[in-house]
Design a protein around this motif. Sequence first.
Motif, PDB file in Angstrom:
ATOM      1  N   GLY A 181       8.049  -2.118 -18.346  1.00 20.81           N
ATOM      2  CA  GLY A 181       7.617  -1.063 -19.245  1.00 20.81           C
ATOM      3  C   GLY A 181       6.129  -0.855 -19.332  1.00 20.81           C
ATOM      4  O   GLY A 181       5.655  -0.025 -20.103  1.00 20.81           O
ATOM      5  N   SER A 182       5.340  -1.582 -18.532  1.00 16.33           N
ATOM      6  CA  SER A 182       3.883  -1.485 -18.623  1.00 16.33           C
ATOM      7  C   SER A 182       3.316  -0.308 -17.844  1.00 16.33           C
ATOM      8  O   SER A 182       2.147   0.036 -18.002  1.00 16.33           O
ATOM      9  CB  SER A 182       3.241  -2.786 -18.134  1.00 16.33           C
ATOM     10  N   GLY A 183       4.114   0.291 -16.973  1.00 17.80           N
ATOM     11  CA  GLY A 183       3.635   1.467 -16.245  1.00 17.80           C
ATOM     12  C   GLY A 183       3.508   1.287 -14.749  1.00 17.80           C
ATOM     13  O   GLY A 183       2.887   2.119 -14.081  1.00 17.80           O
ATOM     14  N   LYS A 184       4.115   0.247 -14.166  1.00 16.49           N
ATOM     15  CA  LYS A 184       4.032   0.039 -12.712  1.00 16.49           C
ATOM     16  C   LYS A 184       4.673   1.198 -11.967  1.00 16.49           C
ATOM     17  O   LYS A 184       4.071   1.798 -11.075  1.00 16.49           O
ATOM     18  CB  LYS A 184       4.749  -1.260 -12.309  1.00 16.49           C
ATOM     19  N   SER A 185       5.904   1.497 -12.334  1.00 16.43           N
ATOM     20  CA  SER A 185       6.630   2.558 -11.648  1.00 16.43           C
ATOM     21  C   SER A 185       5.967   3.908 -11.866  1.00 16.43           C
ATOM     22  O   SER A 185       5.925   4.750 -10.965  1.00 16.43           O
ATOM     23  CB  SER A 185       8.086   2.603 -12.140  1.00 16.43           C
ATOM     24  N   PHE A 186       5.431   4.109 -13.046  1.00 18.88           N
ATOM     25  CA  PHE A 186       4.720   5.347 -13.351  1.00 18.88           C
ATOM     26  C   PHE A 186       3.522   5.506 -12.421  1.00 18.88           C
ATOM     27  O   PHE A 186       3.308   6.581 -11.831  1.00 18.88           O
ATOM     28  CB  PHE A 186       4.263   5.325 -14.808  1.00 18.88           C
ATOM     29  N   LEU A 187       2.737   4.439 -12.273  1.00 16.63           N
ATOM     30  CA  LEU A 187       1.556   4.498 -11.414  1.00 16.63           C
ATOM     31  C   LEU A 187       1.939   4.727  -9.962  1.00 16.63           C
ATOM     32  O   LEU A 187       1.323   5.549  -9.259  1.00 16.63           O
ATOM     33  CB  LEU A 187       0.750   3.203 -11.569  1.00 16.63           C
ATOM     34  N   LEU A 188       2.956   4.004  -9.476  1.00 17.24           N
ATOM     35  CA  LEU A 188       3.391   4.178  -8.094  1.00 17.24           C
ATOM     36  C   LEU A 188       3.869   5.608  -7.847  1.00 17.24           C
ATOM     37  O   LEU A 188       3.537   6.212  -6.816  1.00 17.24           O
ATOM     38  CB  LEU A 188       4.517   3.186  -7.771  1.00 17.24           C
ATOM     39  N   GLN A 189       4.637   6.153  -8.783  1.00 15.40           N
ATOM     40  CA  GLN A 189       5.157   7.506  -8.609  1.00 15.40           C
ATOM     41  C   GLN A 189       4.036   8.534  -8.655  1.00 15.40           C
ATOM     42  O   GLN A 189       4.046   9.520  -7.906  1.00 15.40           O
ATOM     43  CB  GLN A 189       6.186   7.801  -9.694  1.00 15.40           C
ATOM     44  N   MET A 190       3.051   8.309  -9.509  1.00 17.81           N
ATOM     45  CA  MET A 190       1.935   9.246  -9.609  1.00 17.81           C
ATOM     46  C   MET A 190       1.109   9.256  -8.319  1.00 17.81           C
ATOM     47  O   MET A 190       0.721  10.320  -7.825  1.00 17.81           O
ATOM     48  CB  MET A 190       1.042   8.876 -10.801  1.00 17.81           C
ATOM     49  N   ILE A 191       0.856   8.068  -7.755  1.00 17.04           N
ATOM     50  CA  ILE A 191       0.117   7.986  -6.493  1.00 17.04           C
ATOM     51  C   ILE A 191       0.938   8.608  -5.362  1.00 17.04           C
ATOM     52  O   ILE A 191       0.393   9.290  -4.483  1.00 17.04           O
ATOM     53  CB  ILE A 191      -0.227   6.523  -6.174  1.00 17.04           C
ATOM     54  N   ARG A 192       2.250   8.404  -5.388  1.00 15.73           N
ATOM     55  CA  ARG A 192       3.115   9.004  -4.371  1.00 15.73           C
ATOM     56  C   ARG A 192       2.973  10.520  -4.366  1.00 15.73           C
ATOM     57  O   ARG A 192       2.813  11.148  -3.307  1.00 15.73           O
ATOM     58  CB  ARG A 192       4.568   8.602  -4.641  1.00 15.73           C
ATOM     59  N   ASN A 193       3.042  11.131  -5.543  1.00 17.85           N
ATOM     60  CA  ASN A 193       2.930  12.582  -5.636  1.00 17.85           C
ATOM     61  C   ASN A 193       1.561  13.070  -5.204  1.00 17.85           C
ATOM     62  O   ASN A 193       1.428  14.091  -4.520  1.00 17.85           O
ATOM     63  CB  ASN A 193       3.234  13.031  -7.066  1.00 17.85           C
ATOM     64  N   TYR A 194       0.535  12.344  -5.607  1.00 18.21           N
ATOM     65  CA  TYR A 194      -0.840  12.696  -5.217  1.00 18.21           C
ATOM     66  C   TYR A 194      -0.989  12.648  -3.701  1.00 18.21           C
ATOM     67  O   TYR A 194      -1.581  13.545  -3.088  1.00 18.21           O
ATOM     68  CB  TYR A 194      -1.820  11.723  -5.876  1.00 18.21           C
ATOM     69  N   ALA A 195      -0.452  11.596  -3.076  1.00 18.23           N
ATOM     70  CA  ALA A 195      -0.602  11.421  -1.628  1.00 18.23           C
ATOM     71  C   ALA A 195       0.111  12.520  -0.855  1.00 18.23           C
ATOM     72  O   ALA A 195      -0.394  13.016   0.157  1.00 18.23           O
ATOM     73  CB  ALA A 195      -0.063  10.046  -1.218  1.00 18.23           C
ATOM     74  N   MET A 196       1.308  12.911  -1.314  1.00 19.79           N
ATOM     75  CA  MET A 196       2.032  13.989  -0.634  1.00 19.79           C
ATOM     76  C   MET A 196       1.220  15.275  -0.633  1.00 19.79           C
ATOM     77  O   MET A 196       1.155  15.982   0.376  1.00 19.79           O
ATOM     78  CB  MET A 196       3.375  14.234  -1.321  1.00 19.79           C
ATOM     79  N   ASP A 197       0.601  15.579  -1.759  1.00 15.62           N
ATOM     80  CA  ASP A 197      -0.178  16.813  -1.861  1.00 15.62           C
ATOM     81  C   ASP A 197      -1.384  16.803  -0.939  1.00 15.62           C
ATOM     82  O   ASP A 197      -1.929  17.858  -0.632  1.00 15.62           O
ATOM     83  CB  ASP A 197      -0.654  17.013  -3.310  1.00 15.62           C
ATOM     84  N   ARG A 198      -1.795  15.629  -0.476  1.00  9.91           N
ATOM     85  CA  ARG A 198      -2.960  15.519   0.383  1.00  9.91           C
ATOM     86  C   ARG A 198      -2.614  15.165   1.826  1.00  9.91           C
ATOM     87  O   ARG A 198      -3.434  14.639   2.558  1.00  9.91           O
ATOM     88  CB  ARG A 198      -3.943  14.522  -0.225  1.00  9.91           C
ATOM     89  N   GLY A 199      -1.375  15.442   2.200  1.00  7.70           N
ATOM     90  CA  GLY A 199      -1.022  15.392   3.605  1.00  7.70           C
ATOM     91  C   GLY A 199      -0.482  14.074   4.112  1.00  7.70           C
ATOM     92  O   GLY A 199      -0.378  13.887   5.325  1.00  7.70           O
ATOM     93  N   PHE A 200      -0.117  13.151   3.238  1.00  7.98           N
ATOM     94  CA  PHE A 200       0.498  11.903   3.672  1.00  7.98           C
ATOM     95  C   PHE A 200       2.014  12.065   3.736  1.00  7.98           C
ATOM     96  O   PHE A 200       2.602  12.857   2.993  1.00  7.98           O
ATOM     97  CB  PHE A 200       0.176  10.765   2.702  1.00  7.98           C
ATOM     98  N   VAL A 201       2.627  11.288   4.616  1.00  6.13           N
ATOM     99  CA  VAL A 201       4.071  11.089   4.582  1.00  6.13           C
ATOM    100  C   VAL A 201       4.318   9.888   3.686  1.00  6.13           C
ATOM    101  O   VAL A 201       3.647   8.866   3.825  1.00  6.13           O
ATOM    102  CB  VAL A 201       4.649  10.842   5.987  1.00  6.13           C
ATOM    103  N   VAL A 202       5.256   9.986   2.760  1.00  4.11           N
ATOM    104  CA  VAL A 202       5.523   8.886   1.837  1.00  4.11           C
ATOM    105  C   VAL A 202       7.002   8.529   1.884  1.00  4.11           C
ATOM    106  O   VAL A 202       7.850   9.357   2.214  1.00  4.11           O
ATOM    107  CB  VAL A 202       5.104   9.240   0.392  1.00  4.11           C
ATOM    108  N   ALA A 203       7.284   7.282   1.559  1.00  4.57           N
ATOM    109  CA  ALA A 203       8.672   6.817   1.468  1.00  4.57           C
ATOM    110  C   ALA A 203       8.726   5.761   0.379  1.00  4.57           C
ATOM    111  O   ALA A 203       7.813   4.940   0.256  1.00  4.57           O
ATOM    112  CB  ALA A 203       9.156   6.249   2.798  1.00  4.57           C
ATOM    113  N   ASP A 204       9.773   5.770  -0.424  1.00  3.92           N
ATOM    114  CA  ASP A 204       9.872   4.800  -1.507  1.00  3.92           C
ATOM    115  C   ASP A 204      11.268   4.211  -1.566  1.00  3.92           C
ATOM    116  O   ASP A 204      12.248   4.833  -1.150  1.00  3.92           O
ATOM    117  CB  ASP A 204       9.504   5.441  -2.849  1.00  3.92           C
ATOM    118  N   ALA A 205      11.334   2.982  -2.077  1.00  6.77           N
ATOM    119  CA  ALA A 205      12.614   2.286  -2.219  1.00  6.77           C
ATOM    120  C   ALA A 205      12.485   1.230  -3.304  1.00  6.77           C
ATOM    121  O   ALA A 205      11.413   0.631  -3.473  1.00  6.77           O
ATOM    122  CB  ALA A 205      13.031   1.638  -0.894  1.00  6.77           C
ATOM    123  N   ASP A 206      13.549   1.031  -4.055  1.00  7.65           N
ATOM    124  CA  ASP A 206      13.631  -0.065  -5.014  1.00  7.65           C
ATOM    125  C   ASP A 206      14.393  -1.206  -4.365  1.00  7.65           C
ATOM    126  O   ASP A 206      15.488  -1.007  -3.828  1.00  7.65           O
ATOM    127  CB  ASP A 206      14.359   0.368  -6.281  1.00  7.65           C
TER     128      ASP A 206
END
Length: 469
Positions: free
Chosen positions: A64-89
């Motif tokens: 609940g401290s915000g790990k997943s929030f931070l990872l998801q936010m960086i993922r979205n930011y990276a996609m908008d700047r031309g990166f290919v991203v992939a995520d898995a739990d």
Amino acid sequence: MNEVKIPKRITTALVNSFAAGVVPRIGLEHVAVGRKYEVESILRELDNVADGGAAFKLITGRYGSGKSFLLQMIRNYAMDRGFVVADADLSPERRLTGSKGQGLGTYRELMTNLSTRTRPDGGALESMLQKWISTLQQQVMEENNVSADDPSIGIEVQRRIHSVTSEMEGWVHGFDFAKVLSAYWQGIRLGEDTLKQSALRWLRGEYPTRTEARRELNVGVIIDDDGWYDYMKLWAEFAARIGYQGLLLFVDEGVNLYKISNSVSRQSNYEKLLTIFNDTMQGKAGHLGVFIGGTPQFVEDPRRGLYSYEALRSRLSESRFGSSGTKNFAGPVIRLEMLSHEEILLMLQKLRDIHSQHHKYGSTLEQHQLVAFMQIAVSRMGAEELLTPREVVRDFVDLLNTLHFNEELSFDELLGQLATAPTNPHGGGYAADPDALPNSASSQRTPAGGSASPTPKDEVDDFLAEFDL
């Protein structure tokens, strides 16, 4: 109300996700607060990946401290700047390696969730290949001034595909990877959909045996549990060669490695993690970023955590200078501290505006009422150790929903119920004296559907003075 007009599908995702206590997939930029130095550190790593380097970050924090929030936010930011991203739990079925194909399970999940700016919700594998080939065809047509049905286009496109894939043939499994990419092109050029689908199956790691792959694609290897990470390095190089900034992997729930009961299996996973760490740190991988989320226990437990594996402990543990309370975001581990009270308060303000915009009503909650809600939250027994942004946000959205769908209730009545609810160590309910609140249910009531009378300004100011504004 917030003047920024947010699309309905985004407000829906935000309201529903936060009410359920999970991280929304989209719209995080509308509620993000704090984490300035953590985000800056990760963005520097993205620059390194775009320049041909590699990155590795372990992001730790309790539930609940915000790990997943931070990872998801960086993922979205990276996609908008031309990166290919992939995520898995990670899970019992998805690990870094395992005797029952758990490593391959992680690869398949990553490929399922492969995303780009134009395909942000996963399934981007085929669209990436089609975009690449379409770009090559367009280049040939423009440079040679020929029409789309000219037979010379296929020959020239084949040559350019080979020029890209031949550079990768020296990598581990690079020859077979390049061969399958060529097979995909042949399937398109010859109109053989079966060949094209076979190539996609192989790239997704779906072939069960080498015999089947050899029969359908004339390739003697398949992506398996042992070699899946090597193919991720190939995907990163390939992505950079066809116009993307690189490949970023976001792997959450690392605590599932910590939970592996068999010590041999657990150590095997830690050894695979060490391989990934060394590759990214030593320059053996290019255009690849790996970001892993986990709890402090997963990292620091000397008996079962990463620190139980000496090679990882020596690489991940803080130095003598870092253990004295100083902050260092340049290392491989980012330790998330809890959001400050004023940062959570700012998030509540944003959620109030988003909720009212989503349900199309004029919010009557004022600043002093949000402060009163926060005061109950931080007055909870053990709040310093137990309270998380997830719990506060979930309860606040639940309160907003209750107010909206029950017009006969007032904010102060609900706040009084929250204040007197028994403390739940797993979240939901705060123990506090409502009479101690600057805006309590016992001191004033709000008419149904109306706003509360103003809280004495000095009492609100006293509470805000506790914040490090």
